[in-house]
Design an enzyme around this catalytic site. Structure first.
Site, mmCIF file in Angstrom:
data_model
loop_
_atom_site.group_PDB
_atom_site.id
_atom_site.type_symbol
_atom_site.label_atom_id
_atom_site.label_comp_id
_atom_site.label_asym_id
_atom_site.label_seq_id
_atom_site.Cartn_x
_atom_site.Cartn_y
_atom_site.Cartn_z
ATOM 1 N N ASN A 21 0.824 -1.214 0.000
ATOM 2 C CA ASN A 21 0.000 0.000 0.000
ATOM 3 C C ASN A 21 0.862 1.271 0.000
ATOM 4 O O ASN A 21 0.354 2.360 0.195
ATOM 5 C CB ASN A 21 -0.952 0.002 1.206
ATOM 6 C CG ASN A 21 -0.203 0.032 2.533
ATOM 7 O OD1 ASN A 21 1.033 0.009 2.560
ATOM 8 N ND2 ASN A 21 -0.932 0.090 3.630
ATOM 9 N N HIS B 74 3.365 1.948 2.148
ATOM 10 C CA HIS B 74 3.923 2.370 3.441
ATOM 11 C C HIS B 74 5.445 2.195 3.448
ATOM 12 O O HIS B 74 5.999 1.327 2.763
ATOM 13 C CB HIS B 74 3.245 1.670 4.632
ATOM 14 C CG HIS B 74 3.603 0.236 4.857
ATOM 15 N ND1 HIS B 74 2.697 -0.674 5.360
ATOM 16 C CD2 HIS B 74 4.750 -0.474 4.686
ATOM 17 C CE1 HIS B 74 3.282 -1.853 5.481
ATOM 18 N NE2 HIS B 74 4.534 -1.759 5.067
HETATM 19 C C1 F6R Z 1 9.296 -3.510 8.459
HETATM 20 C C2 F6R Z 1 8.995 -2.333 7.639
HETATM 21 C C3 F6R Z 1 7.948 -2.466 6.566
HETATM 22 C C4 F6R Z 1 8.368 -3.477 5.508
HETATM 23 C C5 F6R Z 1 7.314 -3.598 4.410
HETATM 24 C C6 F6R Z 1 7.692 -4.650 3.382
HETATM 25 O O1 F6R Z 1 10.273 -3.205 9.412
HETATM 26 O O2 F6R Z 1 9.547 -1.295 7.844
HETATM 27 O O3 F6R Z 1 7.738 -1.223 5.958
HETATM 28 O O4 F6R Z 1 9.596 -3.094 4.959
HETATM 29 O O5 F6R Z 1 6.084 -3.920 4.981
HETATM 30 O O6 F6R Z 1 7.727 -5.890 4.000
HETATM 31 P P1 F6R Z 1 8.206 -7.202 3.228
HETATM 32 O O7 F6R Z 1 9.661 -7.031 2.967
HETATM 33 O O8 F6R Z 1 7.930 -8.322 4.172
HETATM 34 O O9 F6R Z 1 7.407 -7.251 1.972
#
Ligand code: F6R
Length: 222
Positions: free
Chosen positions: A123, A125
């Site tokens: 999304n 973030h």
């Molecule tokens: C976690 C963080 C999140 C992840 C994001 C992607 O510490 O900061 O912003 O980087 O949700 O997560 P993955 O790599 O599991 O797709």
């Protein structure tokens, strides 16, 4: 510009190269670090390179509000994937804590973050700054979006077990980092990465603020 790499291994080693150079050239570096699936290969690479972490200071980007002794906590994740496998001093590895001003002061007091590694949510973030977050936000408690809870349910036995709240560094805090590396892996991240990096800078897509950072590199593999 999005650097497209051929494989997840190449993504992991490329980003590990950047971290290795940072630590070797500046042993007192301050790093901001992510959790999740994407950085796992990078952490493995870094561990295998047997770097000297004794003067490095780390700040994790975010933590779930949950029992930190459970395996899904980001504290457990970092111990398992990096801290317990290097010579980093436990006192030098920080997770967001209350009072949030104390955590921010710790970052400021160590003259800010030199290198911030970020993942991106489907999304848009970054850390847990969900869509709608102000670009000026600092470390705080946030409610996780339905999308994030759904995406992260793969790490839990059931979706009901996923924490609904977290503490995250703010977008303002992240943007003060001297250098930022954003990593993303998988087809499901390509669209949001393009929207964030080539679309309008808008609170609806928190990662879009990164377009305004003067030292950012983006690495993607499918
Ligand atoms: C976690 C963080 C999140 C992840 C994001 C992607 O510490 O900061 O912003 O980087 O949700 O997560 P993955 O790599 O599991 O797709």
């Amino acid at each position: 510009m999005i650097n497209v790499l051929k494989s997840y291994n190449e993504l992991s080693s490329t980003v590990a190269d950047i971290v290795e150079t940072q630590i070797k050239e500046h042993p007192l570096s301050k790093l901001a670090l992510p959790t999740g699936s994407t950085p796992l290969g990078m952490y493995d690479e870094l561990v295998n390179r047997k770097l000297d972490w004794k003067s490095v200071i780390t700040f994790n980007l975010d933590v779930y509000l949950m029992n930190i002794n459970l395996p899904q906590s980001y504290q457990s994740y970092m111990r398992k994937n990096l801290f317990d496998r290097t010579n980093i001093y436990p006192d030098n590895s920080h997770f967001p804590f209350r009072p949030f001003s104390g955590f921010e002061d710790k970052i400021e007091g160590s003259k800010g973050i030199d290198l911030c590694i970020l993942g991106i949510g489907t999304n848009g973030h970054i850390a847990f700054n969900e869509p709608g977050s102000s670009f000026k936000t600092r470390t705080r408690v946030v409610n996780l979006s339905e999308q994030t809870i759904k995406d992260n349910s793969r790490f839990f036995d059931s979706i009901e077990d996923v924490p609904t709240q977290a503490i995250t560094m703010g977008l303002g805090t992240i943007m003060e980092s001297k250098k930022i590396i954003l990593i993303a892996s998988g087809d499901h991240k390509l669209n949001i990465l393009n929207v964030a990096m080539n679309g309008e800078v808008t609170k609806t897509v928190p990662a879009s603020i990164l377009q305004r950072h003067k030292d950012i590199e983006i690495y993607y593999c499918d």
